[in-house]
Design a protein around this motif. Structure first.
Motif, short mmCIF file in Angstrom:
data_model
loop_
_atom_site.label_atom_id
_atom_site.label_comp_id
_atom_site.label_asym_id
_atom_site.label_seq_id
_atom_site.Cartn_x
_atom_site.Cartn_y
_atom_site.Cartn_z
N THR A 85 -13.06 -8.82 -8.90
CA THR A 85 -11.92 -8.79 -9.81
C THR A 85 -12.14 -9.71 -11.00
O THR A 85 -11.83 -9.35 -12.15
CB THR A 85 -10.64 -9.21 -9.05
N LEU A 89 -11.81 -8.95 -15.00
CA LEU A 89 -10.72 -9.55 -15.76
C LEU A 89 -11.12 -10.73 -16.63
O LEU A 89 -10.30 -11.21 -17.42
CB LEU A 89 -9.62 -10.01 -14.80
N THR A 92 -9.74 -11.59 -20.26
CA THR A 92 -8.73 -10.63 -20.68
C THR A 92 -7.32 -11.22 -20.72
O THR A 92 -6.44 -10.67 -21.37
CB THR A 92 -8.71 -9.41 -19.74
#
Length: 377
Positions: A85, A89, A92
């Motif tokens: 994950t 991410l 971001t």
């Protein structure tokens, strides 16, 4: 609390199958708490590693503009799921929450979530939805990739032959790591633990340690540290059998274990760097020089309590960037039928195989946003 749309990412296989039940409970509790929940499970086996399948599915879902963007990602799984994950991410600003359901749960320990159970973790997710996220550091790893012929995941052995198949220089790859990067003995233990189906939980890592201790051979490494801790003078560098360069100390020598840490734990609860903080912009470089199996077994239990830092074989230093290179293979014989630990070592991060040396490990401050309820471990 205002109504939030959450993308709940579940690894049903986490924790030897406990992930499915934990995911169902988490979904029910989040909905009871007022959240809209969309579920994304790790796609079925198609021959590729689960981490890769999940990363691709998560990236594809976030790229679909016809569906409403989630307010946050909530991961139900272990270190590998949060690792995957984070790689999607990073940078971001999309916040992520964790419901621990893995085998080692070292990242959960670093975040103070390891003992709170599904109910406690969900409560902390819900509490964090109406608060600003907490930005933590990530470790950027630039390194040579794994050979195409080498499987990643449970079948990966932890080392590869030094001979290149094509003779061409390896391409460059980049990965992000949350907890820490391991090479040498601890990476070999990770690889062995990943292949094991029994025992469950953190005991698996203890068994893997004992198995690897019988066959592991130290590796000659060259390690260069750049800021913020670049040595306090010749005595410090001499202890590492190293030399100074204009870029920082260069540490040469036979290495039993090396970990570059952003968190505090590896191997299912070994607190290798007790003073590490996950949001201070500093890496802790943990190195152990060669020691006998008897000596290792005598001091090994101290690692779980963080009481090993004063041992003569242990050195912990701070850095913002670390360059790791292999000097020469150690040609000690290995029993027939066992994988050679004198072959080129492979780096692991968050329990996952990353790639091969040479590697540069750099801290990137505030790179990942976490749902935060204000509590600190």
């Amino acid at each position: 609390m205002s109504r939030h749309r959450l993308l709940l990412c579940i690894n049903p296989a986490s924790g030897a199958g406990r992930g499915a039940d934990a995911g169902a409970e988490a979904a029910a509790r989040l909905r009871s708490g007022g959240a809209d929940v969309e579920i994304l499970a790790v796609p079925g086996d198609d021959g590729t590693p689960p981490v890769r399948r999940y990363s691709e599915a998560l990236a594809a879902r976030l790229a679909r503009t016809e569906q409403a963007a989630p307010a946050a990602i909530v991961v139900v799984g272990g270190d590998g799921m949060l690792h995957a994950t984070a790689n999607v991410l990073a940078g971001t600003g999309m916040p992520v929450g964790l419901v621990p359901a893995g085998t080692g749960n070292d990242l959960a320990r670093a975040l103070g979530l390891a003992d709170c159970g599904v109910a406690g973790a969900v409560d902390r997710v819900l509490s964090g939805l109406d608060r600003p996220p907490r930005c933590i550091d990530l470790v950027r790893v630039d390194l040579a990739p794994l050979p195409a012929a080498m499987p990643a995941g449970p079948d990966f052995t932890g080392t590869v032959d030094d001979r290149a198949e094509s003779g061409a220089p390896p391409e460059h790859v980049r990965r992000y790591v949350v907890s820490g990067v391991n090479v040498a003995f601890d990476a070999a233990v990770n690889a062995t633990a990943n292949r094991m189906r029994w025992p469950r939980g953190s005991l698996r890592y203890v068994v893997a340690v004992l198995l690897e201790l019988l066959r592991y051979r130290p590796v000659d490494l060259r390690i260069r540290l750049d800021g913020p801790d670049e040595g306090d003078g010749p005595d410090e560098v001499d202890r590492w059998d190293g030399r100074c360069s204009q870029d920082g100390p260069v540490l040469n020598g036979s290495t039993f274990l090396l970990a570059v840490m952003n968190g505090r734990f590896i191997g299912g609860g070994m607190e290798v760097t007790p003073g590490t903080r996950i949001d201070d912009g500093v890496l802790e470089v943990f190195r152990v020089t060669p020691l006998s199996p008897v000596r290792f077994l005598r001091v090994f239990p101290r690692v779980f309590a963080g009481r090993h830092t004063d041992l003569p074989e242990v050195e912990i230093r701070e850095a913002s960037s670390v360059r790791i290179e292999k000097m020469t293979a150690v040609e000690d014989p290995v029993p027939r039928g066992q994988p050679s630990r004198s072959a080129a070592p492979v780096l692991h991060g968050d329990g996952e195989p990353l790639g091969m040396l040479p590697a540069t490990v750099t801290v990137e401050r505030g790179k990942l946003a976490l749902l935060d309820d204000g509590r600190r471990p």
